[in-house]
Design an enzyme around this catalytic site. Structure first.
Site: not given
Ligand code: PLP
Length: 433
Positions: A108, A130, A399
């Site tokens: 991210k 969010e 990830s």
């Protein structure tokens, strides 16, 4: 040579993966994306599109981003071959792209730094977003600290309980965490809640969407910021094995870690691309038990984009479930919907049970605790590896790391894997109040 940032994809299918001026991928009935917005937001998104198109060709911006990737995130992340696990399974060689080793623990941060830099250039003072599992929230709060900006994160009440350590991390980083208390109290409600707050002050705020979703330009912009994962991986993989992988796999929530890995391989027809969605308690269990949007969804408009969406009988977004908070979303990024119709990416699923099994296998065979999201891609890789030759090579996007999932996994599944509910030696401090 100074490092440069990759933001432009200009040839072959990856070139066609640029949406048209209105933000649509594909044509005719297989057209997805766009910007379905309340009128006041139309000029706001237009401005973000214009500014993004400027900075993505600005050498100064690209240098700054490349420098932060190296010194702040710790890129390039390594590729690691899971020899113990592959030997045990007895088929294809399984490799991981270690996005879990990035600063803040997931992929991210790749788009958060890009979005924060853009917001700063646009003169905004506050980042709002969010978050599902809290990974995007932590990464954005981190980027906000670095850029000296305010940060407000909306998170479903259920996810706040499940991912408590990430809530604390955001707060320590100086962000405000706002609980989303409506409906399913999860990712969809968090998006709705953040969107409503953003509408109140688009002048000073920048909505840093956490995946390749939402109105144009976010799906292609977030993908461009994530594409470094695949560009790095491709080169590293060839250096390591002399060849390309036979298959690249990644979990699909909104779709950014998967597109991050896949983009560099879109034109390599011999490389199979597989996105793995959550089958949760089982696809046949019906609404509220899975989150397999591309597998079982219908084209519809959600959160400003046209894409596949899981709908209930009244035509509203369906209740969804996955053991991974970052994947329980009834929508998906529009580029994935296009890729599905085009047939370039194959979409498969993994159940919670398969995911938990993969979570423990990787932890105990390789010493790597995966995020439950990432364990979806791994679970499917483990399933297909069995029937492939020993020369075949699978590359899974790891990830994120699983630290955030430890309490949940141990509480729910600990018994089955030899972990007593109270902990083996000392239980965690009790909070009886
Ligand atoms: C958020 C998250 C995902 C899912 O989001 P995508 O946009 O589909 O990548 C996957 N893995 C981890 C570790 C996450 O934090």
């Amino acid at each position: 040579m100074a490092p440069t940032a990759h933001l432009d994809n200009s040839s072959g299918l990856s070139g066609r993966a640029q949406p048209d001026a209105d933000g649509f991928f594909g044509t005719g009935s297989s057209q997805f994306g766009g910007a379905f917005l309340p009128p006041p937001l139309v000029p706001v998104m237009k401005e973000i599109d214009i500014e993004y198109n400027k900075i993505k060709q600005d050498p100064e911006f690209l240098r700054e981003l490349a420098d932060l990737r190296k010194r702040f995130i710790g890129r390039p992340s390594p590729i690691y071959e899971c020899k113990n696990l592959s030997d045990k399974i007895g088929g294809a060689r399984i490799f991981l792209k270690r996005e879990d080793l990035n600063h803040t623990g997931s992929h991210k941060i790749n788009h958060c730094l890009g979005e924060a830099l853009l917001a700063k250039r646009m003169g905004k003072s506050k980042l709002i977003a969010e978050t599902g599992a809290g990974q995007h929230g932590v990464a954005l709060a981190t980027a906000a600290s670095l850029m000296k900006m305010e940060c407000e994160i909306h998170m479903g009440e259920i996810d706040i309980k499940k991912e408590w350590p990430n809530v604390r991390r955001m707060q320590v980083l100086g962000a405000t965490v706002v609980p989303a208390t409506e409906g399913g109290k999860s990712l969809k409600e968090a998006v709705d809640s953040a969107f409503a707050a953003y509408m109140g002050d688009t002048e000073n705020m920048f909505f840093a969407i956490g995946s390749t979703v939402g109105p144009h330009p976010f799906p292609s912009m977030v993908r461009d910021f994530q594409a470094i994962v695949g560009y790095e991986a491709k080169k590293q993989f060839i250096d390591l094995t002399g060849d390309l992988p036979d298959m690249c796999l990644a979990c699909v929530g909104g779709g950014c870690n998967s597109l991050g890995l896949f983009t560099a391989f879109l034109d390599d027809e011999n490389v199979k691309l597989v996105g793995v969605e959550p089958a949760g308690r089982g696809l046949d269990m019906g609404e509220g038990h899975h989150s397999a949007t591309l597998t079982l969804g219908t084209p519809a408009v959600l959160h400003g984009m046209k894409s596949y969406v899981l709908l209930n009988e009244s035509g509203d977004p369906a209740a969804v479930h996955s053991c991974a908070s970052g994947l329980d979303y009834p929508g998906v990024g529009p580029q994935h919907s296009w890729m599905k119709d085009l047939g370039r990416v194959q979409y498969e699923t993994a159940t919670d049970d398969e995911v938990i099994n993969a979570f423990f296998e990787l932890s105990r065979m390789e010493g790597i605790i995966p995020a439950l999201e990432s364990a979806h891609g791994l679970a499917y890789a483990m399933k297909v590896a069995k029937d492939m030759s020993k020369e075949s090579k699978l590359l899974v996007n790891m990830s994120g790391r699983g630290d955030k999932d430890l309490d949940y996994v141990c509480d729910m599944y600990g018994d089955k894997f030899g972990i007593g509910k109270e902990g083996i030696f000392f239980g965690p401090p009790k909070n009886d109040s």
